[in-house]
Design a protein around this motif. Structure first.
Motif, PDB file in Angstrom:
ATOM      1  N   ASN A  36       0.878  -1.170   0.000  1.00 38.85           N
ATOM      2  CA  ASN A  36       0.000   0.000   0.000  1.00 38.85           C
ATOM      3  C   ASN A  36       0.919   1.224   0.000  1.00 38.85           C
ATOM      4  O   ASN A  36       1.623   1.471   0.977  1.00 38.85           O
ATOM      5  N   GLY A  37       0.938   1.969  -1.118  1.00 36.73           N
ATOM      6  CA  GLY A  37       1.805   3.136  -1.205  1.00 36.73           C
ATOM      7  C   GLY A  37       3.101   2.898  -1.940  1.00 36.73           C
ATOM      8  O   GLY A  37       3.921   3.808  -2.082  1.00 36.73           O
ATOM      9  N   TYR A  58       3.386  -0.792   4.141  1.00 38.54           N
ATOM     10  CA  TYR A  58       2.529   0.396   4.095  1.00 38.54           C
ATOM     11  C   TYR A  58       3.442   1.617   4.027  1.00 38.54           C
ATOM     12  O   TYR A  58       4.143   1.935   4.987  1.00 38.54           O
ATOM     13  N   ARG A  59       3.458   2.285   2.892  1.00 39.20           N
ATOM     14  CA  ARG A  59       4.291   3.471   2.716  1.00 39.20           C
ATOM     15  C   ARG A  59       3.403   4.711   2.663  1.00 39.20           C
ATOM     16  O   ARG A  59       2.501   4.792   1.833  1.00 39.20           O
ATOM     17  N   THR A  60       3.680   5.681   3.539  1.00 38.55           N
ATOM     18  CA  THR A  60       2.853   6.879   3.592  1.00 38.55           C
ATOM     19  C   THR A  60       3.647   8.026   4.196  1.00 38.55           C
ATOM     20  O   THR A  60       4.765   7.838   4.689  1.00 38.55           O
ATOM     21  N   ASP A 120      -2.604  14.423   3.983  1.00 39.71           N
ATOM     22  CA  ASP A 120      -2.246  14.491   2.564  1.00 39.71           C
ATOM     23  C   ASP A 120      -2.632  15.826   1.943  1.00 39.71           C
ATOM     24  O   ASP A 120      -3.341  15.913   0.951  1.00 39.71           O
ATOM     25  N   LYS A 161      -4.443   7.517   9.229  1.00 40.47           N
ATOM     26  CA  LYS A 161      -3.351   6.646   8.772  1.00 40.47           C
ATOM     27  C   LYS A 161      -2.967   5.642   9.855  1.00 40.47           C
ATOM     28  O   LYS A 161      -2.595   4.500   9.550  1.00 40.47           O
TER      29      LYS A 161
END
Length: 652
Positions: free
Chosen positions: A501-502, A526-528, A533, A554
Motif C-alpha cells: 500500500n503506497g 505500508y508506505r505513507t 495528505d 493513517k
C-alpha cells in the motif's frame, strides 16, 4: 551570426625567468568580435574595438568589476539588483516579446497601482496581476529593456533543448551595450521525486529529497554530500545553470516549522559540517567555469519560528548565535550568495531583509560575508512587518528600506525603474547601488561567464542522468533511510508473497510475488507520509495550532494491517515539518522505517536486505504534541522523553 569558440591554449613558459604567461581561457562569442592583444584573445563585449579592463581576463576580478561599474548607466545597475523568473518550457523555445494582448494586460496591471500600499496579505490587485504576467516574461523586456542579468529558471526541458534555450538567452545578453552575461539560478531539481518549486519530467539525476539534504545528512556521509554537490554542479552547468538556490541551512530546532525537511539537521554543528561538504562539491576551492555558486538560505536561520509558524523568529533560550554556526561555516568556505527569509525578529520588529542590524551589522560586518544578499521571492510585496509601517508603505518604499538595510538584490520583483527614481530623489545613495552591483557582478566573473556563457547541447544529453550520476544518486537514497523499530521483521526474504500500500506495484513485483489481500501475504508494506495528505504552505499568518501528530486516519490503516496477524513494515516519510511518533505507534508490532522521499526502489532495497540501513536521525522525534509545545523554539533536542533521540538508528 558571428560565432567563435577558442579552446584552452597553454602558451608555455617565458625564456627569461620562471614566470608563466597567462593561460588563454576558452572564449565563447556569438554576437561580438574577438580582439587580439599580445597574441592573446579577448571578447570585445562593448563593441568599441579596443580592450577594456573588464574584458581583460588577465586582470584581478576586483579591478574588472570596478571598471565595469564605472561604465554602467544607473539603469543598467538597477537591472542587476533584481532576480526575477523566466522558465524554459518543454519546447525550448525562447519567448522574445509579448503578444499585443499580453501588452494590454500588462498596461492594465500597471494602471491598477502596483506601487500602491501593501496590506497585511502582502499584495494588492495590481501586484497579483503582474505576478501572473511573470509566466509570460520575455527575453526582450527582461534582458534588453530592464537589464536583468540574474534570472531564476525553474522550467523543465530535455537537456539539449534546455541548453539551446540557455545559449539563446545568453546571445541576447551578449548583444547588449556592455555584453553582460546572465547568471541563471534554479531551486533544487535533483529530487528523487520531482515536485515543489520544480515540477514536470525529471531529466536530472535522482539524488535527494524534494527541497533539501536531510536524507543524506541521516547517512552521516560527508563524502556523499560532497559527491551530491559535484553531480549538481556538473548537471547544472551542462544546461546553462550557474547557481543553486540552496542549501537550506536553517537549523530545525522547532519541529512544527513547515520547511524542516528542506534543512540538514536539528544540530547546528552537523548542519555546518554538511554545508561545508556540499560547498566543496558544488563550488570547489574557487568556483570557476565548471562549478556553480551556492545561495545559502534562509538568513538569519529560520528554524525557530514562534510556535512553528507566523511571521516572527523567537529565541526564548537566547540561542540566536547557535543558529549562526552554519552561516559562519558556509561563509568561511566561500559562499557568495545569501537569501533573507520572509519573517522578522523582535530585535527591531522588522522583516530581516528590512533590518540594517541583521543584514549589515551582523551578516556582513560580524560574520564577514563578502557576497551579495538577495531577498526571498515576494518579500518586497509582503512588506516590512513592523506594526507601525505594515500596510502604509508602497513597493517603492519597501525597495528603499531593503536596499538601505544592506540587501543587494530583490527576488522575483521586476521594477528596476524604482531604483533609478530612488537615487534621483536622494533616498538611495548611488554608492549603495555601486556596492550592491559590485557584489552581484562577483558571481558573473567568478563563474567565468564573461569569457564563455555557452554550453554544448549534445554533451548535455550525455551528462544528465549519466550512469555515474545515477549510481551516486541511488547510493544517496539508500543511505538516507533510518530504521526505527524492527521486531525481527526485516530484512525480508526473497520469493515471499507481498501486499503493498503506497508502493508502485511494478517496482514491488521485482522483489516478491504480489497478492491483492493483506491476509494472503507473508509481508505487508505500508508506505505513507507522516502528515495529512495536504500541504499547509509556509506557515504564514495566524493559523490554528500546528499539529504534527501522525494522522489518526493513517494510524487506523496501519493498525488494521497489523491486526491481520501478518508482519508489517511501515515506511513513514516526513513532509515539511518534523513528526511526532507516539508510544502507541512506536510499540506496534511492526518494523518502522523513516525515509526522506527516496524512490520506491530504494525503499525496497532496504526492506529486502540488499542494503543494510545506516541512517541516523538528524533530529529527535518527540513522543507527543504536549512535548512539542513545551520545548523551546531555538533550542536543539530539548523535547521531554522523545520517542527516538537525535542520532538514533538501527541496522540489521
Amino acid at each position: 551570426m558571428k560565432q567563435h569558440i577558442f579552446g584552452i591554449i597553454c602558451l608555455g613558459v617565458l625564456a627569461a625567468g620562471c614566470a608563466k604567461t597567462p593561460v588563454q581561457p576558452e572564449l565563447g562569442a556569438r554576437k561580438v568580435e574577438i580582439i587580439t592583444v599580445d597574441k592573446l584573445q579577448f571578447k570585445d563585449l562593448n563593441k568599441n574595438g579596443s580592450l577594456d579592463k573588464y574584458e581583460d581576463w588577465r586582470l584581478p576580478i576586483e579591478e574588472r568589476i570596478a571598471d565595469l561599474v564605472s561604465l554602467m548607466t544607473l539603469e543598467e545597475k538597477a537591472g542587476l539588483m533584481f532576480h526575477p523568473n523566466i522558465a524554459v518550457n518543454e519546447s525550448g523555445e525562447i519567448k522574445y516579446d509579448f503578444t499585443a494582448e499580453e501588452k494590454e494586460m500588462l498596461a492594465k496591471a500597471e494602471e491598477e497601482g502596483y506601487a500602491g500600499p501593501i496590506g497585511p496579505g502582502g499584495q494588492n490587485a495590481g501586484a497579483m496581476a503582474l505576478g501572473q504576467m511573470r509566466r509570460t516574461a520575455t527575453a526582450k523586456s527582461y534582458i534588453e529593456e530592464k537589464g536583468f542579468r540574474c534570472i531564476l529558471n525553474n522550467g523543465v526541458a530535455a537537456p539539449s533543448l534546455f541548453a539551446k534555450w540557455s545559449n539563446g538567452m545568453q546571445e541576447i545578453a551578449e548583444a547588449s551595450r556592455l555584453g553582460i552575461p546572465i547568471v541563471f539560478s534554479s531551486d533544487p531539481r535533483h529530487s528523487a521525486k520531482l515536485g515543489g518549486h520544480v515540477s514536470g519530467t525529471q531529466y536530472f539525476s535522482h539524488v535527494t529529497n524534494g527541497e533539501g539534504q536531510v536524507g543524506i545528512t541521516a547517512g552521516r556521509d560527508a563524502e556523499m554530500m560532497k559527491a551530491f554537490g559535484e553531480v549538481m554542479a556538473e548537471e547544472y552547468r551542462a544546461v546553462g545553470l550557474h547557481m543553486f538556490l540552496g542549501p537550506q541551512i536553517d537549523v530545525m530546532t522547532e519541529p512544527r516549522w513547515s520547511r524542516n525537511m528542506g534543512c540538514f539537521s536539528e544540530d547546528a554543528d552537523l548542519t555546518a559540517e554538511m554545508t561545508e561538504a556540499l560547498i566543496d562539491g558544488a563550488q570547489g576551492e574557487n568556483v570557476g567555469p565548471d562549478k556553480i555558486l551556492v545561495h545559502l538560505k534562509h538568513w538569519p536561520g529560520s528554524g525557530p519560528h514562534d510556535d512553528g509558524q507566523g511571521n516572527w523568529l523567537v529565541y526564548p533560550s537566547d540561542n540566536q548565535e547557535y543558529h549562526y554556526k552554519p552561516w559562519r561555516a558556509g561563509i568561511k568556505k566561500g559562499a557568495l550568495a545569501a537569501m533573507g527569509y520572509y519573517s522578522g525578529t523582535y530585535y527591531d520588529t522588522l522583516n530581516v531583509n528590512y533590518s540594517y542590524h541583521l543584514s549589515t551589522e551582523v551578516l556582513k560586518e560580524e560574520l564577514g560575508f563578502q557576497g551579495a544578499i538577495c531577498t526571498d521571492w515576494g518579500v518586497a510585496t509582503r512588506g516590512p512587518l513592523n506594526p507601525r509601517l505594515q500596510g502604509t508603505t508602497s513597493v517603492k518604499d519597501n525597495y528603499c528600506m531593503i536596499f538601505n538595510a544592506g540587501v543587494d538584490q530583490i527576488g522575483s520583483e521586476t521594477h528596476p525603474e524604482y531604483v533609478v527614481e530612488l537615487v534621483n530623489e536622494g533616498r538611495l545613495p548611488e554608492e549603495r547601488v555601486n556596492d550592491a552591483v559590485s557584489r552581484i557582478l562577483l558571481w558573473h566573473f567568478k563563474l567565468g561567464l564573461f569569457e564563455n556563457p555557452y554550453v554544448d547541447p549534445e554533451k548535455a544529453d550525455a551528462i544528465l542522468q549519466s550512469e555515474k550520476n545515477e549510481a551516486i544518486g541511488m547510493q544517496c537514497q539508500l543511505e538516507s533511510n533510518v530504521l526505527l523499530t524492527n521486531n525481527g521483521v526485516l530484512p525480508a526474504k526473497e520469493g515471499i508473497k507481498l501486499y503493498v500500500n503506497g508502493i508502485a506495484t511494478d517496482v514491488a513485483a521485482e522483489y516478491a510475488e504480489l497478492v491483492e489481500k493483506p491476509e494472503d501475504a507473508d509481508l505487508i508494506i505500508y508506505r505513507t507520509t507522516t502528515s495529512a495528505d495536504r500541504g499547509r504552505g509556509f506557515g504564514f499568518g495566524a493559523a490554528s495550532e500546528v499539529n504534527i501528530d501522525f494522522p489518526e486516519s493513517k494510524l487506523e490503516v496501519l493498525k488494521s494491517l497489523v491486526a491481520s496477524g501478518k508482519p508489517v513494515v511501515a515506511d513513514l516519510n516526513p513532509t515539511g515539518s518534523s513528526c511526532v511518533i507516539t508510544e502507541e505507534l512506536k510499540n506496534l508490532p511492526a518494523a518502522i522505517l523513516l525515509s526522506f522521499d527516496p524512490t520506491d526502489k530504494a525503499v525496497m532495497e532496504i526492506i529486502f536486505g540488499k542494503f543494510n540501513p545506516v541512517g541516523k536521525l538528524p533530529f529527535e522525534i518527540p513522543s507527543s504534541m504536549d512535548a512539542v509545545r513545551a520545548q523551546l523554539e531555538d533550542k536543539p533536542c530539548d523535547s521531554v522523553n522523545p520517542s527516538f533521540p537525535f542520532g538514533f538508528g538501527l541496522s540489521y
